[in-house]
Design a protein around this motif. Structure first.
Motif, mmCIF file in Angstrom:
data_model
loop_
_atom_site.group_PDB
_atom_site.id
_atom_site.type_symbol
_atom_site.label_atom_id
_atom_site.label_comp_id
_atom_site.label_asym_id
_atom_site.label_seq_id
_atom_site.Cartn_x
_atom_site.Cartn_y
_atom_site.Cartn_z
ATOM 1 N N MET A 54 44.355 32.534 50.030
ATOM 2 C CA MET A 54 44.572 32.198 48.619
ATOM 3 C C MET A 54 45.068 33.404 47.827
ATOM 4 O O MET A 54 45.821 33.256 46.859
ATOM 5 C CB MET A 54 43.259 31.730 47.979
ATOM 6 C CG MET A 54 42.765 30.388 48.432
ATOM 7 S SD MET A 54 41.161 30.053 47.656
ATOM 8 C CE MET A 54 40.778 28.470 48.401
ATOM 9 N N LEU A 55 44.635 34.588 48.232
ATOM 10 C CA LEU A 55 44.934 35.803 47.466
ATOM 11 C C LEU A 55 46.166 36.536 47.988
ATOM 12 O O LEU A 55 46.391 37.694 47.617
ATOM 13 C CB LEU A 55 43.723 36.736 47.484
ATOM 14 C CG LEU A 55 42.472 36.211 46.770
ATOM 15 C CD1 LEU A 55 41.317 37.186 46.919
ATOM 16 C CD2 LEU A 55 42.759 35.939 45.297
ATOM 17 N N SER A 56 46.958 35.889 48.804
ATOM 18 C CA SER A 56 48.200 36.500 49.276
ATOM 19 C C SER A 56 49.043 36.957 48.090
ATOM 20 O O SER A 56 49.293 36.184 47.163
ATOM 21 C CB SER A 56 48.992 35.491 50.108
ATOM 22 O OG SER A 56 50.234 36.030 50.491
ATOM 23 N N GLY A 57 49.437 38.230 48.098
ATOM 24 C CA GLY A 57 50.215 38.774 46.998
ATOM 25 C C GLY A 57 49.388 39.422 45.907
ATOM 26 O O GLY A 57 49.935 40.067 45.010
ATOM 27 N N HIS A 58 48.067 39.278 45.972
ATOM 28 C CA HIS A 58 47.188 39.892 44.960
ATOM 29 C C HIS A 58 46.917 41.348 45.328
ATOM 30 O O HIS A 58 46.450 41.638 46.428
ATOM 31 C CB HIS A 58 45.864 39.133 44.861
ATOM 32 C CG HIS A 58 44.897 39.727 43.891
ATOM 33 N ND1 HIS A 58 43.767 40.415 44.291
ATOM 34 C CD2 HIS A 58 44.909 39.774 42.529
ATOM 35 C CE1 HIS A 58 43.116 40.832 43.221
ATOM 36 N NE2 HIS A 58 43.779 40.459 42.139
ATOM 37 N N THR A 59 47.227 42.258 44.409
ATOM 38 C CA THR A 59 47.015 43.684 44.665
ATOM 39 C C THR A 59 46.034 44.316 43.674
ATOM 40 O O THR A 59 45.862 45.525 43.660
ATOM 41 C CB THR A 59 48.347 44.452 44.624
ATOM 42 O OG1 THR A 59 48.959 44.262 43.333
ATOM 43 C CG2 THR A 59 49.306 43.958 45.702
ATOM 44 N N GLY A 60 45.416 43.482 42.824
ATOM 45 C CA GLY A 60 44.390 44.004 41.930
ATOM 46 C C GLY A 60 43.161 44.431 42.721
ATOM 47 O O GLY A 60 43.029 44.137 43.916
ATOM 48 N N ARG A 61 42.248 45.115 42.060
ATOM 49 C CA ARG A 61 41.032 45.556 42.739
ATOM 50 C C ARG A 61 40.152 44.349 43.061
ATOM 51 O O ARG A 61 39.982 43.449 42.240
ATOM 52 C CB ARG A 61 40.274 46.569 41.870
ATOM 53 C CG ARG A 61 41.037 47.868 41.680
ATOM 54 C CD ARG A 61 40.294 48.837 40.777
ATOM 55 N NE ARG A 61 40.248 48.365 39.394
ATOM 56 C CZ ARG A 61 39.714 49.071 38.382
ATOM 57 N NH1 ARG A 61 39.170 50.265 38.611
ATOM 58 N NH2 ARG A 61 39.718 48.576 37.151
ATOM 59 N N LEU A 62 39.593 44.352 44.259
ATOM 60 C CA LEU A 62 38.808 43.220 44.740
ATOM 61 C C LEU A 62 37.366 43.650 44.965
ATOM 62 O O LEU A 62 37.101 44.709 45.544
ATOM 63 C CB LEU A 62 39.405 42.699 46.050
ATOM 64 C CG LEU A 62 38.812 41.426 46.641
ATOM 65 C CD1 LEU A 62 39.052 40.235 45.715
ATOM 66 C CD2 LEU A 62 39.407 41.153 48.025
ATOM 67 N N GLY A 63 36.439 42.817 44.509
ATOM 68 C CA GLY A 63 35.020 43.077 44.722
ATOM 69 C C GLY A 63 34.291 41.788 45.039
ATOM 70 O O GLY A 63 34.864 40.696 44.980
ATOM 71 N N ILE A 64 33.021 41.907 45.390
ATOM 72 C CA ILE A 64 32.175 40.731 45.589
ATOM 73 C C ILE A 64 30.861 40.931 44.847
ATOM 74 O O ILE A 64 30.459 42.063 44.561
ATOM 75 C CB ILE A 64 31.872 40.451 47.079
ATOM 76 C CG1 ILE A 64 30.926 41.512 47.669
ATOM 77 C CG2 ILE A 64 33.148 40.341 47.897
ATOM 78 C CD1 ILE A 64 30.308 41.114 48.999
ATOM 79 N N HIS A 65 30.208 39.818 44.515
ATOM 80 C CA HIS A 65 28.822 39.904 44.069
ATOM 81 C C HIS A 65 27.961 39.843 45.303
ATOM 82 O O HIS A 65 28.049 38.902 46.079
ATOM 83 C CB HIS A 65 28.481 38.770 43.103
ATOM 84 C CG HIS A 65 27.272 39.071 42.272
ATOM 85 N ND1 HIS A 65 26.067 39.463 42.829
ATOM 86 C CD2 HIS A 65 27.076 39.087 40.927
ATOM 87 C CE1 HIS A 65 25.192 39.690 41.859
ATOM 88 N NE2 HIS A 65 25.781 39.474 40.704
ATOM 89 N N GLY A 66 27.140 40.865 45.497
ATOM 90 C CA GLY A 66 26.281 40.908 46.664
ATOM 91 C C GLY A 66 25.085 39.983 46.534
ATOM 92 O O GLY A 66 24.819 39.419 45.470
ATOM 93 N N PRO A 67 24.331 39.813 47.618
ATOM 94 C CA PRO A 67 23.133 38.970 47.602
ATOM 95 C C PRO A 67 22.094 39.502 46.613
ATOM 96 O O PRO A 67 21.973 40.711 46.416
ATOM 97 C CB PRO A 67 22.609 39.075 49.042
ATOM 98 C CG PRO A 67 23.753 39.587 49.859
ATOM 99 C CD PRO A 67 24.579 40.426 48.938
ATOM 100 N N PHE A 68 21.339 38.563 46.022
ATOM 101 C CA PHE A 68 20.279 38.972 45.083
ATOM 102 C C PHE A 68 19.152 37.954 44.984
ATOM 103 O O PHE A 68 18.044 38.286 44.576
ATOM 104 C CB PHE A 68 20.840 39.229 43.686
ATOM 105 C CG PHE A 68 21.424 37.997 43.019
ATOM 106 C CD1 PHE A 68 20.644 37.180 42.224
ATOM 107 C CD2 PHE A 68 22.758 37.665 43.212
ATOM 108 C CE1 PHE A 68 21.176 36.045 41.626
ATOM 109 C CE2 PHE A 68 23.302 36.531 42.613
ATOM 110 C CZ PHE A 68 22.505 35.717 41.822
#
Length: 271
Positions: A54-68
């Motif tokens: 889905m993110l093909s072509g996306h070059t912005g910074r990528l992060g995730i929300h970790g488990p909590f």
């Protein structure tokens, strides 16, 4: 003077609707699927693979929300700490697979702590030691894969506590996150400082912000403009920070992301 570019927190279900918006400015993105225990214990790679497509072509910074869900990072119980370490390593596994460079985890400080931490002289040092015991392996892994861990305020009444903890962990890959709605709740409901004070206190330790509006009573995750957060003051404080934090709209209704962004743009604060 250029204005900061907003990003968003989205899931596999909501990324497609915002893909064009993300790509038009290569906006920062936080993926919110990989804090779920059922997914981390299941076929998370298939989900991550779909997201990568889905993110093909996306070059912005990528992060995730970790488990909590269901735990804290300062548990007194060594067995629980082992489980927490395992969960957070699972989160980093997903981050590495995705190429994410940031993972959000939750602060251990509670409203109770604000009144009781200084009751005994060793309490604050002991929290740091318990967090170190929980996160030692996690931080080592994060450093290896180049993924920054950011500690988000939840109940934190004193914004200094979380910043001191992050510094005490002594890693360039540990910084702090600010959730504006959590800070506004703490300000109005528990007597904490206003939201902009959380920005000022963190300074250049701040590398991630969840932007969400509230009424100060509950964790609403409304679009900016729907609550009572003083956004001009918040962004004025952000303008004095040199760490280029990711500004992530984290809304309960992902359909409201562009509406929230438009409100901040109309105020002349962001793009």
């Amino acid at each position: 003077m250029s204005k900061p570019v907003l990003g968003a927190a989205l899931s596999i279900k909501s990324i497609p609707a915002h893909r064009d918006w993300l790509l038009d400015r290569q906006r920062d993105l936080e993926i919110q699927d990989f804090f779920r225990a059922d997914l981390l214990d299941g076929d998370w790679r298939s989900t991550a693979g779909e997201i990568k497509q889905m993110l093909s072509g996306h070059t912005g910074r990528l992060g995730i929300h970790g488990p909590f869900w269901g735990f804290k990072i300062d548990s007194h119980d060594p067995m629980i700490r082992q489980a927490v370490t395992k969960r957070l390593i699972q989160g980093l596994d997903a981050a590495e697979f995705l190429g994410a460079t940031q993972m959000v985890i939750h602060s251990p400080f509670t409203t109770w702590d604000h009144n009781n931490l200084d009751l005994y002289p060793d309490n604050r040092a002991n929290i740091v030691e318990r967090v170190k015991a929980t996160l030692a392996e996690v931080i080592a892994r994060a450093e290896t894969i180049g993924c920054e861990i950011v500690i988000e305020n939840i109940e934190d009444r004193d914004p200094r506590d979380r910043v001191r903890l992050a510094k005490a962990l002594e890693s360039a890959k540990v910084r702090v996150s600010l959730d504006t709605g959590h800070a506004n709740y703490a300000h109005i409901s528990t007597g904490a400082p206003p939201v902009d004070y959380y920005v000022e206190t963190a300074g250049d330790m701040l590398t991630h912000v969840h932007l969400q509006d509230t009424d100060g009573f509950a964790d609403r995750h409304w679009a900016p403009g729907e609550g009572n957060i003083p956004w001009v003051a918040v962004f004025r404080a952000l303008g004095r920070v040199n760490s280029n934090p990711r500004l992530i709209l984290e809304l309960r209704n992902h359909d409201d992301v562009r509406k929230g962004a438009a409100h901040l743009a109309a105020l002349g604060l962001a793009e």
